[in-house]
Design a protein around this motif. Structure first.
Motif, mmCIF file in Angstrom:
data_model
loop_
_atom_site.group_PDB
_atom_site.id
_atom_site.type_symbol
_atom_site.label_atom_id
_atom_site.label_comp_id
_atom_site.label_asym_id
_atom_site.label_seq_id
_atom_site.Cartn_x
_atom_site.Cartn_y
_atom_site.Cartn_z
ATOM 1 N N GLY A 66 0.803 -1.204 0.000
ATOM 2 C CA GLY A 66 0.000 0.000 0.000
ATOM 3 C C GLY A 66 0.842 1.262 0.000
ATOM 4 N N PRO A 67 0.208 2.420 0.103
ATOM 5 C CA PRO A 67 0.907 3.698 0.037
ATOM 6 C C PRO A 67 1.639 4.018 1.339
ATOM 7 C CG PRO A 67 -1.408 4.079 0.444
ATOM 8 C CD PRO A 67 -1.251 2.592 0.238
ATOM 9 N N MET A 68 2.275 5.201 1.382
ATOM 10 C CA MET A 68 2.941 5.656 2.590
ATOM 11 C C MET A 68 1.917 5.899 3.706
ATOM 12 S SD MET A 68 5.856 8.357 1.354
ATOM 13 C CE MET A 68 7.365 7.790 0.532
ATOM 14 N N ASP A 69 2.383 5.841 4.935
ATOM 15 C CA ASP A 69 1.536 6.085 6.091
ATOM 16 C C ASP A 69 1.512 7.585 6.369
ATOM 17 O OD1 ASP A 69 0.334 6.290 8.619
ATOM 18 O OD2 ASP A 69 1.142 4.365 9.274
ATOM 19 N N GLU A 70 0.354 8.208 6.175
ATOM 20 C CA GLU A 70 0.255 9.657 6.296
ATOM 21 C C GLU A 70 0.281 10.154 7.734
ATOM 22 O OE1 GLU A 70 -2.846 11.289 3.819
ATOM 23 O OE2 GLU A 70 -2.463 9.779 2.257
ATOM 24 N N ARG A 71 0.287 9.238 8.688
ATOM 25 C CA ARG A 71 0.407 9.661 10.081
ATOM 26 C C ARG A 71 1.770 10.287 10.363
ATOM 27 N NH1 ARG A 71 -1.288 4.231 13.148
ATOM 28 N NH2 ARG A 71 -0.126 3.397 11.364
ATOM 29 N N PHE A 72 2.772 9.973 9.519
ATOM 30 C CA PHE A 72 4.103 10.534 9.734
ATOM 31 C C PHE A 72 4.216 11.964 9.183
ATOM 32 C CE2 PHE A 72 4.926 5.982 10.063
ATOM 33 C CZ PHE A 72 5.770 5.932 11.167
ATOM 34 N N PHE A 73 3.400 12.294 8.199
ATOM 35 C CA PHE A 73 3.410 13.610 7.565
ATOM 36 C C PHE A 73 4.760 13.870 6.886
ATOM 37 C CE2 PHE A 73 3.469 18.323 7.442
ATOM 38 C CZ PHE A 73 2.296 18.517 6.752
ATOM 39 N N LEU A 74 5.814 14.044 7.658
ATOM 40 C CA LEU A 74 7.197 14.192 7.186
ATOM 41 C C LEU A 74 8.120 13.473 8.167
ATOM 42 C CD1 LEU A 74 7.239 18.029 6.427
ATOM 43 C CD2 LEU A 74 7.595 16.250 4.717
ATOM 44 N N PHE A 75 9.169 12.863 7.644
ATOM 45 C CA PHE A 75 10.168 12.128 8.428
ATOM 46 C C PHE A 75 9.643 10.761 8.886
ATOM 47 C CE2 PHE A 75 11.794 16.480 9.157
ATOM 48 C CZ PHE A 75 13.083 16.296 8.658
#
Length: 345
Positions: A226-235
């Motif tokens: 699946g895609p990136m985990d957006e809970r990290f936002f950045l880093f």
């Protein structure tokens, strides 16, 4: 995979840095003829930044001309992340370029995912190359990534990242390894000569995280993790993504040379006192979030080293960044994720 039958989607997330994106696309325009690729850009900086980026790309010194192809279709829930899309093409080659304006700052993960959701349903693309906007890949960079993925059966592959164009030393070879006793990530190959002989098997065995500056992901791997985990936002979104991709194999393509300035959009400079408040805050918060998700037995150790890292900013005479690191650590302890509340990027 035969290169002449391969087409890759290159995803770039920008934030009010049109000159970086222009230089990146100019470098991509000099890429090897195969594999073929298309470019998908998400501008996170708002309407004005989107308009300036488009003007920069098609200006007198720009690498693009106006295009006419419609962007890939996306589910309605996904397409709501972008309010406007401009269509261009790289001059002198059969490469389409789409620039999307995000409805808000989606962060690196969210900006990447907007285009992943559009690319993935379309079988035209065999994989994606997530690339930082302040990078200028050498002509064979993508070719080397695809070849290593195919030869080594690797689902995610990283490049030789160097600090700047024509630099003779390595910033990292593919990415990082996990240091358990420090509960953090360490660069692989940092400071080595770019063309020094490498032990490929050893480097790939050490790899725990492909650097987000250059991440090639196969369609098969992407469909599974699946895609990136957006809970990290950045880093640490790259570290989390890499952990999930390990079952498909993490690889390194030594001949994929990617000069990367680093920190031009978020202020993550290498000198402590010069780092932006946001980058310090998120690095501190997300380290703890990542450790809790993937290495939970080391959470207390991560908290201890987080305190030490915060104190280092005082030694660097940066009380503001000490405050950012301390607040990020507290946010990580409380389990806060996603876009920071203060959001002063």
């Amino acid at each position: 995979m035969a290169l002449d039958r391969c087409r890759i989607g290159i995803i770039i997330v920008g934030f009010r840095n049109p000159e970086d994106v222009r230089a990146c696309l100019a470098a991509l325009s000099r890429s090897a003829v195969e594999p073929r690729f298309d470019v998908f850009i998400c501008e996170n900086g708002g309407d004005g930044a989107f308009a300036l980026l488009c003007e920069t790309l098609i200006g007198p010194a720009g690498p693009c001309a106006r295009g006419s192809d419609a962007p890939p279709e996306a589910p309605a829930a996904v397409s709501s992340g972008q309010i406007e899309i401009a269509r261009f093409a790289l001059k002198g080659r059969n490469t389409r370029v789409w620039v999307g304006c995000a409805t808000q700052n989606l962060g690196y993960a969210g900006g990447t995912n907007v285009w992943i959701h559009r690319v993935l349903p379309n079988p035209e693309w065999d994989g994606v190359w997530v690339l930082n906007p302040d990078s200028e890949p050498e002509p064979n960079a993508l070719k080397a990534l695809v070849e290593r993925s195919s030869a080594g059966n690797k689902g995610m592959v990283g490049s030789t990242i160097v600090p700047d164009v024509h630099c003779a030393t390595v910033y990292c070879r593919a990415g990082h390894r996990w240091r358990r006793l420090r509960a953090d990530l360490a660069l692989i190959g940092h400071g080595e000569p770019v063309y020094a002989p490498v032990d490929l098997k050893s480097i790939e065995a050490d790899l725990d995280c492909i650097s987000g500056g250059s991440m090639y992901v196969t369609r098969r791997c992407l469909e599974d993790i699946g895609p990136m985990d957006e809970r990290f936002f950045l880093f640490y979104e790259d570290a989390d993504w890499s952990e999930r991709a390990k079952k498909h194999g993490l690889g390194y393509a030594p001949d994929s040379i990617v000069p990367h300035k680093g920190g031009t959009t978020i202020g993550s400079a290498r000198r402590r006192a010069e780092r932006s408040y946001l980058s310090v805050y998120l690095e501190s918060r997300n380290n703890l979030t990542f450790v809790r998700m993937h290495w939970p037995r080391y959470v207390l150790l991560a908290g201890l080293f987080g305190c030490i890292q915060a104190m280092m900013y005082l030694f660097a005479r940066s009380p503001r960044n000490f405050q950012a690191a301390a607040k990020g650590l507290l946010a990580g302890i409380r389990g806060e994720t996603g876009q920071p509340r203060f959001h002063d990027r």
